[in-house]
Write a protein that holds these residues in place. Structure first.
Motif, PDB file in Angstrom:
ATOM      1  N   SER A 133      -1.057   3.047 -17.244  1.00  0.00           N
ATOM      2  CA  SER A 133      -0.266   3.879 -16.280  1.00  0.00           C
ATOM      3  C   SER A 133      -0.762   3.806 -14.749  1.00  0.00           C
ATOM      4  CB  SER A 133      -0.167   5.514 -16.704  1.00  0.00           C
ATOM      5  OG  SER A 133       0.493   6.092 -15.920  1.00  0.00           O
ATOM      6  N   GLY A 134       0.007   3.532 -13.803  1.00  0.00           N
ATOM      7  CA  GLY A 134      -0.607   3.675 -12.586  1.00  0.00           C
ATOM      8  C   GLY A 134      -1.088   2.281 -12.143  1.00  0.00           C
ATOM      9  N   SER A 135      -0.777   1.185 -12.824  1.00  0.00           N
ATOM     10  CA  SER A 135      -1.211  -0.158 -12.433  1.00  0.00           C
ATOM     11  C   SER A 135      -0.315  -1.036 -11.432  1.00  0.00           C
ATOM     12  CB  SER A 135      -1.464  -1.049 -13.815  1.00  0.00           C
ATOM     13  OG  SER A 135      -0.443  -1.055 -14.518  1.00  0.00           O
ATOM     14  N   GLY A 136       0.846  -0.296 -11.367  1.00  0.00           N
ATOM     15  CA  GLY A 136       1.813  -1.042 -10.220  1.00  0.00           C
ATOM     16  C   GLY A 136       2.957  -1.733 -10.795  1.00  0.00           C
ATOM     17  N   LYS A 137       3.256  -1.398 -12.131  1.00  0.00           N
ATOM     18  CA  LYS A 137       4.262  -2.172 -12.727  1.00  0.00           C
ATOM     19  C   LYS A 137       5.766  -1.715 -12.255  1.00  0.00           C
ATOM     20  CE  LYS A 137       3.358  -0.222 -16.747  1.00  0.00           C
ATOM     21  NZ  LYS A 137       2.246   0.590 -16.331  1.00  0.00           N
ATOM     22  N   SER A 138       5.952  -0.788 -12.052  1.00  0.00           N
ATOM     23  CA  SER A 138       7.360   0.041 -11.403  1.00  0.00           C
ATOM     24  C   SER A 138       7.262  -0.482 -10.072  1.00  0.00           C
ATOM     25  CB  SER A 138       7.268   1.613 -11.409  1.00  0.00           C
ATOM     26  OG  SER A 138       7.225   1.986 -12.854  1.00  0.00           O
ATOM     27  N   THR A 139       6.326  -0.298  -9.314  1.00  0.00           N
ATOM     28  CA  THR A 139       6.391  -0.878  -7.738  1.00  0.00           C
ATOM     29  C   THR A 139       6.702  -2.333  -7.692  1.00  0.00           C
ATOM     30  OG1 THR A 139       4.698   0.765  -7.385  1.00  0.00           O
ATOM     31  CG2 THR A 139       5.017  -0.641  -5.632  1.00  0.00           C
ATOM     32  N   LEU A 140       6.295  -3.132  -8.803  1.00  0.00           N
ATOM     33  CA  LEU A 140       6.555  -4.483  -9.028  1.00  0.00           C
ATOM     34  C   LEU A 140       7.950  -4.759  -8.902  1.00  0.00           C
ATOM     35  CD1 LEU A 140       5.629  -7.535  -8.888  1.00  0.00           C
ATOM     36  CD2 LEU A 140       5.359  -7.224 -11.430  1.00  0.00           C
ATOM     37  N   HIS A 144       0.770  -1.229  -0.090  1.00  0.00           N
ATOM     38  CA  HIS A 144       0.240  -0.039   0.032  1.00  0.00           C
ATOM     39  C   HIS A 144       0.859   1.054   0.061  1.00  0.00           C
ATOM     40  CE1 HIS A 144      -2.805  -3.125   1.610  1.00  0.00           C
ATOM     41  NE2 HIS A 144      -3.768  -2.195   1.373  1.00  0.00           N
ATOM     42  N   PHE A 145       0.217   2.296  -0.657  1.00  0.00           N
ATOM     43  CA  PHE A 145       1.046   3.473  -0.263  1.00  0.00           C
ATOM     44  C   PHE A 145      -0.035   4.444   0.356  1.00  0.00           C
ATOM     45  CE2 PHE A 145       3.594   2.742  -4.141  1.00  0.00           C
ATOM     46  CZ  PHE A 145       4.900   3.010  -3.629  1.00  0.00           C
ATOM     47  N   GLY A 146      -0.053   4.388   1.539  1.00  0.00           N
ATOM     48  CA  GLY A 146      -1.183   5.142   2.266  1.00  0.00           C
ATOM     49  C   GLY A 146      -2.626   4.211   2.094  1.00  0.00           C
ATOM     50  N   ASP A 147      -3.751   4.935   1.529  1.00  0.00           N
ATOM     51  CA  ASP A 147      -4.750   4.096   1.286  1.00  0.00           C
ATOM     52  C   ASP A 147      -4.878   3.303  -0.037  1.00  0.00           C
ATOM     53  OD1 ASP A 147      -5.891   5.064   3.621  1.00  0.00           O
ATOM     54  OD2 ASP A 147      -6.732   6.675   2.669  1.00  0.00           O
ATOM     55  N   LEU A 148      -3.794   3.785  -0.650  1.00  0.00           N
ATOM     56  CA  LEU A 148      -3.711   3.152  -2.066  1.00  0.00           C
ATOM     57  C   LEU A 148      -3.158   1.937  -2.095  1.00  0.00           C
ATOM     58  CD1 LEU A 148      -4.282   4.265  -4.996  1.00  0.00           C
ATOM     59  CD2 LEU A 148      -1.971   4.617  -5.110  1.00  0.00           C
ATOM     60  N   HIS A 149      -4.087   0.684  -2.584  1.00  0.00           N
ATOM     61  CA  HIS A 149      -3.492  -0.680  -2.526  1.00  0.00           C
ATOM     62  C   HIS A 149      -2.763  -0.994  -4.024  1.00  0.00           C
ATOM     63  CE1 HIS A 149      -4.741  -4.997  -1.216  1.00  0.00           C
ATOM     64  NE2 HIS A 149      -3.635  -4.836  -1.331  1.00  0.00           N
ATOM     65  N   VAL A 150      -1.418  -0.610  -3.975  1.00  0.00           N
ATOM     66  CA  VAL A 150      -0.801  -0.831  -5.266  1.00  0.00           C
ATOM     67  C   VAL A 150      -0.257  -2.173  -5.854  1.00  0.00           C
ATOM     68  CG1 VAL A 150       0.062   1.439  -5.489  1.00  0.00           C
ATOM     69  CG2 VAL A 150       1.389   0.084  -4.257  1.00  0.00           C
ATOM     70  N   LEU A 151      -0.084  -3.088  -5.016  1.00  0.00           N
ATOM     71  CA  LEU A 151       0.191  -4.518  -5.186  1.00  0.00           C
ATOM     72  C   LEU A 151      -0.821  -5.386  -4.431  1.00  0.00           C
ATOM     73  CD1 LEU A 151       4.085  -4.870  -5.385  1.00  0.00           C
ATOM     74  CD2 LEU A 151       2.520  -4.177  -7.251  1.00  0.00           C
TER      75      LEU A 151
HETATM   76  P1  ADP Z   1       3.260   1.755 -13.193  1.00  0.00           P
HETATM   77  O1  ADP Z   1       4.686   1.804 -12.952  1.00  0.00           O
HETATM   78  O2  ADP Z   1       2.192   0.914 -13.628  1.00  0.00           O
HETATM   79  O3  ADP Z   1       2.509   3.369 -14.021  1.00  0.00           O
HETATM   80  P2  ADP Z   1       3.221   2.730 -10.413  1.00  0.00           P
HETATM   81  O4  ADP Z   1       3.780   1.208  -9.595  1.00  0.00           O
HETATM   82  O5  ADP Z   1       4.309   3.518 -10.625  1.00  0.00           O
HETATM   83  O6  ADP Z   1       2.827   2.179 -11.624  1.00  0.00           O
HETATM   84  O7  ADP Z   1       2.478   3.215  -9.475  1.00  0.00           O
HETATM   85  C1  ADP Z   1       1.172   2.379  -8.959  1.00  0.00           C
HETATM   86  C2  ADP Z   1       0.517   3.365  -8.181  1.00  0.00           C
HETATM   87  O8  ADP Z   1       0.994   3.772  -7.090  1.00  0.00           O
HETATM   88  C3  ADP Z   1       0.292   4.764  -8.784  1.00  0.00           C
HETATM   89  O9  ADP Z   1      -1.342   5.104  -8.265  1.00  0.00           O
HETATM   90  C4  ADP Z   1       0.933   5.736  -8.341  1.00  0.00           C
HETATM   91  O10 ADP Z   1       0.725   7.001  -8.249  1.00  0.00           O
HETATM   92  C5  ADP Z   1       1.515   5.443  -6.896  1.00  0.00           C
HETATM   93  N1  ADP Z   1       2.792   5.449  -6.422  1.00  0.00           N
HETATM   94  C6  ADP Z   1       3.931   4.869  -6.913  1.00  0.00           C
HETATM   95  N2  ADP Z   1       4.717   5.359  -6.052  1.00  0.00           N
HETATM   96  C7  ADP Z   1       4.314   6.044  -4.902  1.00  0.00           C
HETATM   97  C8  ADP Z   1       4.785   6.669  -3.908  1.00  0.00           C
HETATM   98  N3  ADP Z   1       6.120   6.481  -3.540  1.00  0.00           N
HETATM   99  N4  ADP Z   1       4.116   7.248  -2.941  1.00  0.00           N
HETATM  100  C9  ADP Z   1       2.640   7.124  -3.204  1.00  0.00           C
HETATM  101  N5  ADP Z   1       2.125   6.647  -4.335  1.00  0.00           N
HETATM  102  C10 ADP Z   1       2.935   6.144  -5.091  1.00  0.00           C
END
Ligand code: ADP
Ligand code: MG
Length: 255
Positions: free
Chosen positions: A51-58, A25-32
């Protein structure tokens, strides 16, 4: 014969990357959202998704640039180290190439490639140089070795960034949109290097919007939407018969 961890036959089939029930999670946002994934050695996985689907976070989670909330990540059967020397070794074993090349601007091209092998892998300067030159030749920029990053084109700089990662003898290479910052005429020179790496058997996870590369080089496509892997299939099936509306919608916009 019983398989032991040292048994080469066993290690050939052991997965390189394993994620089990990974949550972030990033705060309330469930990213993975409950990511489960096994990548065998030598597999080339292309990660697609809006964009924003969580690819970079993965990608960042696999390299532990981003800590996860819960679940497990293993590289070659070992859990991700949290810190210290083990973490430095992980970062050396798992190379990462970003959209921005992040070269050391005040170092020459050759020094960019030899610095980490000397400092982290404790290679001698002459060994690192010999190897660095061979890697620069492999990515087609040996003649630029004494220049500084700003003197090179974006495509050349990204090829240096790839050579710099390879200098650490990584077992896995992660690419996060490696061609997205490049002018169109430079995209192929970087993709060609990645295709040859894939052919040589490197285990790769590649986030890209280059569908030609995905079709040509991927063994497997992961399609992500809203933090979840919603399709996990071979490229042919994905591009010709996507199963989910999310994937159909995505392909409709980019193809
Ligand atoms: P992608 O690479 O698929 O575009 P990301 O993994 O970068 O997606 O981001 C997934 C979600 O997490 C997005 O909504 C992005 O705004 C949010 N996010 C990414 N990094 C952070 C961070 N460091 N703090 C808060 N939110 C983040
Ligand atoms: Mg991203």
């Amino acid at each position: 014969m019983t398989a032991s961890p040292e048994d080469p036959a066993a290690s050939a089939t052991r997965p390189m990357i394993v994620l089990k029930e990974v949550q972030k999670h990033f705060g309330d946002l469930h990213v993975l959202k409950d990511i489960n994934l096994e990548v065998p050695a030598g597999q080339v996985v292309v990660v697609l998704g809006p964009s924003g689907s969580g690819k970079s976070t993965l990608c960042r989670a696999i390299n532990r640039l981003e800590p996860i909330d819960s679940g497990e990540i293993e590289i070659e059967g070992r859990p991700l180290p949290a810190e210290g020397k083990d973490l430095a070794r992980l970062r050396a074993d798992v190379g990462m190439v970003f959209q921005q090349f992040n070269l050391f601007s005040h170092k020459t091209i050759l020094d960019n490639v030899t610095l980490a092998p000397i400092k982290v892998r404790r290679q001698s300067k002459s060994d690192a140089r010999t190897k660095g030159l061979a890697l620069l030749e492999r990515v087609g920029i040996e003649s630029q070795k004494d220049k500084y990053p700003a003197q090179l084109s974006g495509g050349q700089q990204q090829r240096v960034a790839i050579a710099r990662s390879l200098a650490m003898d990584p077992k896995i290479m992660l690419f996060d949109e490696p061609t997205s910052a490049l002018d169109p005429e430079m995209v192929n020179e970087v993709l060609d290097v990645m295709v040859s790496l894939a052919k040589e058997g490197m285990t790769m996870l590649v986030v890209t919007h280059e569908m030609g590369f995905a079709r040509k080089a991927a063994d497997r496509i992961l399609f992500m939407a809203d933090g979840a892997i919603v399709e996990d299939t071979d490229p042919e099936s994905f591009f010709t018969a996507p199963k989910t509306d999310r994937a159909k919608d995505f392909l409709g916009k980019i193809l």
